[in-house]
Design an enzyme around this catalytic site. Sequence first.
Site, PDB file in Angstrom:
ATOM      1  N   GLY A  69       0.764  -1.353  -0.169  1.00 49.61           N
ATOM      2  CA  GLY A  69      -0.008  -0.078  -0.099  1.00 49.61           C
ATOM      3  C   GLY A  69       0.834   1.148   0.159  1.00 49.61           C
ATOM      4  O   GLY A  69       1.849   1.214   0.494  1.00 49.61           O
ATOM      5  N   SER A  72       2.686   5.240  -5.273  1.00 51.04           N
ATOM      6  CA  SER A  72       3.424   4.242  -5.948  1.00 51.04           C
ATOM      7  C   SER A  72       4.342   4.965  -7.106  1.00 51.04           C
ATOM      8  O   SER A  72       5.084   4.246  -7.755  1.00 51.04           O
ATOM      9  CB  SER A  72       2.790   3.168  -6.638  1.00 51.04           C
ATOM     10  OG  SER A  72       2.086   3.591  -7.443  1.00 51.04           O
ATOM     11  N   TYR A 133       9.446   9.830  -3.374  1.00 51.92           N
ATOM     12  CA  TYR A 133       9.016   8.649  -3.553  1.00 51.92           C
ATOM     13  C   TYR A 133      10.134   7.499  -2.983  1.00 51.92           C
ATOM     14  O   TYR A 133       9.934   6.612  -2.152  1.00 51.92           O
ATOM     15  CB  TYR A 133       8.400   8.102  -4.638  1.00 51.92           C
ATOM     16  CG  TYR A 133       8.071   6.771  -4.925  1.00 51.92           C
ATOM     17  CD1 TYR A 133       7.210   5.963  -4.283  1.00 51.92           C
ATOM     18  CD2 TYR A 133       9.028   5.975  -5.733  1.00 51.92           C
ATOM     19  CE1 TYR A 133       6.926   4.911  -4.448  1.00 51.92           C
ATOM     20  CE2 TYR A 133       8.732   4.844  -6.004  1.00 51.92           C
ATOM     21  CZ  TYR A 133       7.587   3.916  -5.457  1.00 51.92           C
ATOM     22  OH  TYR A 133       7.568   2.652  -5.639  1.00 51.92           O
ATOM     23  N   ARG A 171      14.828   0.816 -20.292  1.00 53.74           N
ATOM     24  CA  ARG A 171      15.316   0.917 -18.819  1.00 53.74           C
ATOM     25  C   ARG A 171      14.615  -0.212 -18.146  1.00 53.74           C
ATOM     26  O   ARG A 171      15.286  -0.980 -17.297  1.00 53.74           O
ATOM     27  CB  ARG A 171      14.712   2.111 -18.092  1.00 53.74           C
ATOM     28  CG  ARG A 171      15.372   2.133 -16.537  1.00 53.74           C
ATOM     29  CD  ARG A 171      14.973   3.544 -15.976  1.00 53.74           C
ATOM     30  NE  ARG A 171      13.564   3.700 -15.460  1.00 53.74           N
ATOM     31  CZ  ARG A 171      13.237   3.059 -14.358  1.00 53.74           C
ATOM     32  NH1 ARG A 171      13.956   2.766 -13.421  1.00 53.74           N
ATOM     33  NH2 ARG A 171      11.773   3.176 -14.083  1.00 53.74           N
TER      34      ARG A 171
END
Length: 271
Positions: A69, A72, A133, A171
């Site tokens: 969770g 993201s 992040y 990538r």
Amino acid sequence: MKTLLITGAAGDIGTHLRRELAGAYNLRLSDLRPIQGLNAGETFMQGDIAQMPDMLRVTAGADAILHLGGVSAEAGWEPILEANIIGCYNVFEAARQNGVKRVLFATSNHAVGFYRRVETIDHRVYPRPDSRYGLSKVFGEQVGSLYADKYGLEVVCLRIGNVSMKPVDKRRLSIWVSPRDLAQLVRIGVDHPDIRFEIVYGVSGNKRSWYDNSNATRLGYRPQDDSEAYSAEILAKHANDANPDVERYQGGTFVAAEAGAQVYKAPVKRA
Ligand code: 15L
């Protein structure tokens, strides 16, 4: 059969893993968003990771937690703080209070995204987050370390690359993980008898990998897939990125994910 709680289960990775792990565990799915169409062996408990009472409720009685969770991708500080810092802490703390021994934390390649593509890195390298992040993922790894050392939780940090049925660009040829390989890592994380605190890379056995995933190998991981099978097709479509920083660093666009930001040229090796 063990009960595996999956937080953030409504997302893409959760959806792949529900399919791949069906029959292996009782899957307790949790998310803010409702999940329709539960399969045999699945239950749903709505919960907000940012709310401790919710996390105490959904973690109670689980044998293991796979914490997917949170936010993201790169985002503003406020949502990252709420979901990935407070929410992640809540999951570990609720696990501790409820006596859930094992926690698998979905960290990310962006915890180490400021390593250059010319480098091969293993699970022992110093974190080099490429974004807020990525920073939140480093935080989560370190919460896991603290809870393993202080409270004896058994913690596996899965530094996930990019999960999809096929790699989507150049990538991702280096960081791709197929759903079945990721599921194999999750099963090792849940069932391996001897876990204290581990970091492994959640990637397939890619020829173009930037990772030395020997810690996963040591734990028994034998990936079935390699992105090389898709390389000719991908490379015919995807040239190098126009931004040299995106091309230089493992984290790709995340290193430059801020309007107008100049990327400081991080050295290959730190002193
Ligand atoms: C991640 O950590 C993200 O959750 C995912 O959406 C992708 O962006 C992936 O990394 C990636 O690097 O491709």
